[in-house]
Design an enzyme around this catalytic site. Structure first.
Site, PDB file in Angstrom:
ATOM      1  CD  GLU A  62      -1.826  -2.200   1.360  1.00 13.89           C
ATOM      2  OE1 GLU A  62      -2.467  -3.276   0.874  1.00 13.89           O
ATOM      3  OE2 GLU A  62       0.143  -2.664   1.745  1.00 13.89           O
ATOM      4  CG  HIS A 131      -9.595  -7.638   7.400  1.00 10.32           C
ATOM      5  ND1 HIS A 131      -8.605  -8.458   7.924  1.00 10.32           N
ATOM      6  CD2 HIS A 131      -8.739  -8.151   6.429  1.00 10.32           C
ATOM      7  CE1 HIS A 131      -7.263  -8.582   7.545  1.00 10.32           C
ATOM      8  NE2 HIS A 131      -7.405  -8.559   6.036  1.00 10.32           N
TER       9      HIS A 131
END
Length: 326
Positions: A62, A131
């Site tokens: 990322e 998550h």
């Protein structure tokens, strides 16, 4: 042009398609956006139409995705980078906060960073605590980075198109639970929702419900439930956490004198806290009751389905909060 009834997933997809066809500088990049058609199937078919030059499958980094997007934006491209879920955006925090948000300021306006970072957000349907977060308020804390949180298909298309055309870096969040939700969307390539403008989704004169993202769904459902008891609730959709537009909130509060803030995020150091503080500061003379907040519980989101739902907001919790202040 007539509206089409499509899902929020397809509204986001259409916005990307239209902007990529309109402007060759726009390209997309992220994990699985090409060959696998996107984790959430937003970019299905893009690789076939635009090819690998404009649809780039990225490695699982990322930080690298954000850094590449920032660099390419600085030299004239308009990247739309995708991070699979906002939980992984923490790995790109240095690039987003210390670079994307600050470059224009630190270089005295000589550089711009016209990029969009798309992230799926919200509860993960038993995807577990790491998550299933909704941390948009963290990113909205920092000046220089715009943060958009659409609550429906129509706004999702218009907001994303406006974000891609803007010269500022934008974190654009898409609620996972809202991807399949259908709604009327203008079939118009020039349909834009202005950046930094909130929206009155429902008028009322007894209480103002302020929300964004999935919180708008809970607020609208609660308003219908309250109406059975003769309570007319206004619902204001912030749409953007930065720039934040409080004008409609204040106008509604002048009529209702009461407010409940609804958000999927956690309760402490939250956006609900910011809304409550601004109302107390600017609207004190109109207050007839404390501002109430409805949010997720202050715990990592549990895995067990029943307990997960207990930890999240819902319409009944909004109704209960309203009844406390009426």
């Amino acid at each position: 042009m007539a509206d089409k009834n499509i899902s929020m997933r397809d509204a986001v997809r259409n916005a990307l398609l239209e902007e990529m066809r309109r402007d060759e500088r726009v390209y997309i990049m992220g994990q699985e956006v090409g060959k696998w058609n996107g984790t959430h199937k937003v970019t299905r078919g893009f690789l076939d139409e635009f090819g690998p030059r404009r649809v780039k499958d990225a490695p699982i980094s990322e930080m690298a995705i954000a850094g590449a997007a920032i660099g390419s934006a600085m030299v004239g491209l308009r990247p739309v980078a995708e991070i699979m879920t906002i939980n992984f955006a923490f790995l790109a925090l240095d690039q987003l906060i210390n670079h994307a948000a600050k470059i224009h300021y630190m270089f005295d306006g000589q550089m711009k960073v016209p990029m969009v970072m798309r992230c799926a957000t919200g509860w993960g349907n038993q995807a577990t605590a790491s998550h299933s977060q909704t941390p948009e308020p963290i990113f909205a804390h920092f000046p220089g980075l715009y943060v958009g949180c659409p609550s429906n298909a129509r706004d999702a298309k218009g907001m994303l198109k406006a974000a891609i055309r803007d010269d500022n870096p934008v974190l654009f969040t898409e609620v996972i639970a809202l991807y399949p939700k259908p709604g009327p969307v203008p079939d118009d390539e020039e349909f834009l929702v202005p950046i930094g403008k909130s929206d009155l989704k429902r008028d009322g004169d007894h209480v103002t419900l302020v929300a964004y993202g999935r919180g708008v769904d809970w607020a609208l459902e609660a308003a219908k439930m309250l109406e059975r008891d003769g309570v007319r609730a206004a619902v204001v959709d912030l749409r953007w956490l930065r720039p934040l537009d409080m004008s409609i909130v204040f106008e509604s509060f002048k009529k209702t004198n009461r407010c409940v803030v609804v958000e999927e995020s956690l309760p402490h150091f939250s956006f609900g806290s910011e809304i409550a503080a601004q109302i107390q500061d600017k609207m004190f003379d109109y207050m007839d009751a404390p501002v109430k907040r409805v949010s997720a519980l202050d715990v990592p989101l549990p895995f067990a389905a029943e307990i997960e739902l207990m930890a999240l907001p819902n319409a009944q919790k909004v109704v209960d909060a309203v009844k406390e202040i009426l």
